[in-house]
Motif scaffolding. Structure first.
Motif, short mmCIF file in Angstrom:
data_model
loop_
_atom_site.label_atom_id
_atom_site.label_comp_id
_atom_site.label_asym_id
_atom_site.label_seq_id
_atom_site.Cartn_x
_atom_site.Cartn_y
_atom_site.Cartn_z
N CYS A 6 5.51 -11.69 -4.19
CA CYS A 6 4.87 -10.99 -3.04
C CYS A 6 5.36 -11.91 -1.49
O CYS A 6 5.30 -12.59 -1.20
N CYS A 9 2.28 -10.37 0.91
CA CYS A 9 0.75 -10.94 0.67
C CYS A 9 0.74 -12.24 -0.22
O CYS A 9 0.03 -13.42 -0.18
N CYS A 22 4.28 -4.26 -5.01
CA CYS A 22 3.55 -5.56 -5.36
C CYS A 22 2.16 -4.89 -5.78
O CYS A 22 2.21 -3.40 -4.76
N CYS A 25 -0.46 -4.99 -1.98
CA CYS A 25 -0.19 -4.72 -0.79
C CYS A 25 1.15 -3.58 -0.65
O CYS A 25 1.88 -3.51 0.07
ZN LIG Z 1 1.37 -8.18 -1.60
#
Ligand SMILES: [Zn+2]
Length: 377
Positions: A6, A9, A22, A25
């Motif tokens: 990702c 994050c 992701c 998130c």
């Molecule tokens: Zn993420």
């Protein structure tokens, strides 16, 4: 041997199925290879085109690449246009020489290979532009059904080219957003994969071979590379490619990566300068490849310019048309309007002193004249 990481994050995801976001998130994903930092950048000299870079691509075995002969595009000098711009060393990489006439084929080859390796039999996406033509052709080659949703006039040559590959075409009344909504509905009802090419990481991985080839073709990397930026896959691919070459010690310095945008569509120019910008309701440009008001990876585009020491420049349609014409008159190169945008940007950068008159500038001529300008629907 790679994972999807990702870009927001840092969460890691396995690549055993097609994934755009992701799980944690909703951020977009980048590819990370499972290789030690000391592993040498490997080139398979026995293969042409993208196949020789297979160890650095998410495709595994080179022989499995879905290929139409993309890559290995020539680099030529542009002495007369360079003189007109006040640049002593100007060259161009002819991405318009790719099989469907545009640089997109690098991304399509890698992306469609991944789709085939994952056993995907049908995909749906917006049909139109150079990307639509390229994806439809590579899907035809791979035996994958391409289902195109179009909101432009069906008589448009690029839509006819897509339909000519045997793609199933759906005509949508309305704009790009209406088209995306129709695709989402269709895919939910049928189970067909919603491709959303501009969001996945595989397409960008293919584009990084543009940087690898420049290193192989030139004795030294250019000081500046100028590319057109709509959604920005070529800028992002260049950045990833040049960074890998630096990390592997094969190149000493990163070229400054500059983005050519349109005066009508300049989200990257605004983001780089921290200013507010919104597209006008009926915004349009002759350089159709630059029509992107919300590139999905805007933060990464900012990083590519900033960390390489490059700029983003908005150019007018008049300047695009001027340099498209001068390129044909002075050098005999016929390209589509979008491909002339980097020359218009180089003019501004040279005038401002961001590019020195004795520095080596390489522009990407991204699309051929065979891909015509589309009327605005
Ligand atoms: Zn993420």
């Amino acid at each position: 041997v790679f994972e999807l990481v990702c870009d927001r994050c840092g969460a890691r995801h396995d690549a055993s199925h097609y994934r755009l976001h992701c799980d944690r998130c909703g951020g977009l994903l980048d590819i990370e290879y499972d290789v030690a930092p000391t592993v040498e950048f490997r080139v398979l000299k026995d293969f042409g085109g993208l196949r020789r870079y297979a160890p650095m691509l998410p495709i595994g075995n080179a022989a499995r690449l879905v290929s139409l002969g993309e890559g290995d595009t020539p680099v030529v000098s542009l002495p007369a246009v360079g003189a007109a711009l006040g640049l002593g060393r100007l060259s161009a990489k002819l991405e318009c020489c790719n099989p469907t006439g545009a640089f997109k084929d690098r991304g399509s080859a890698v992306e469609v290979t991944v789709l085939r390796e994952l056993g995907i039999e049908a995909v749906a996406d917006i049909a139109g532009g150079n990307t639509g033509v390229s994806l439809a052709c590579y899907c035809a080659r791979a035996g994958i059904r391409f289902i195109g949703f179009a909101y432009e006039d069906p008589r448009h040559p690029q839509l006819q080219a897509i339909a000519g590959t045997g793609a199933e075409m759906h005509r949508i009344e309305g704009n790009r957003e209406a088209c995306a909504a129709a695709i989402a509905d269709f895919c939910r009802d049928t189970g067909v994969l919603n491709l959303r090419y501009s969001r996945n990481a595989y397409f960008i991985e293919g584009q990084k071979t543009f940087a690898y080839e420049i290193l192989e073709q030139l004795d030294a990397l250019p000081d500046h590379v100028v590319v057109p930026v709509g959604n920005g896959s070529l800028l992002l691919g260049s950045w990833r490619g040049f960074r890998e070459l630096l990390q592997d010690g094969r190149a000493a310095t990163m070229p400054r990566l500059h983005a050519a945008q349109s005066a009508a569509f300049q989200p990257l120019v605004a983001a780089l300068h921290g200013t507010h910008w919104r597209a006008e309701p009926r915004a349009d440009t002759l350089a159709v490849g630059l029509r992107a008001s919300e590139p999905p990876r805007l933060d990464a585009l900012v990083s590519a310019c900033r960390e390489s020491g490059g700029q983003a420049v908005a150019v007018s349609d008049n300047a695009v048309a001027h340099w498209q014409r001068r390129l044909a008159e002075l050098e005999g190169l016929l390209v589509e309007p979008t491909a002339a945008a980097p020359l218009a940007a180089a003019e501004i950068l040279a005038r401002r002193g961001d590019i020195g008159s004795d520095e080596h500038v390489l522009v990407a001529l991204t699309g051929s004249y065979k891909q015509p300008t589309s009327p605005r629907s």
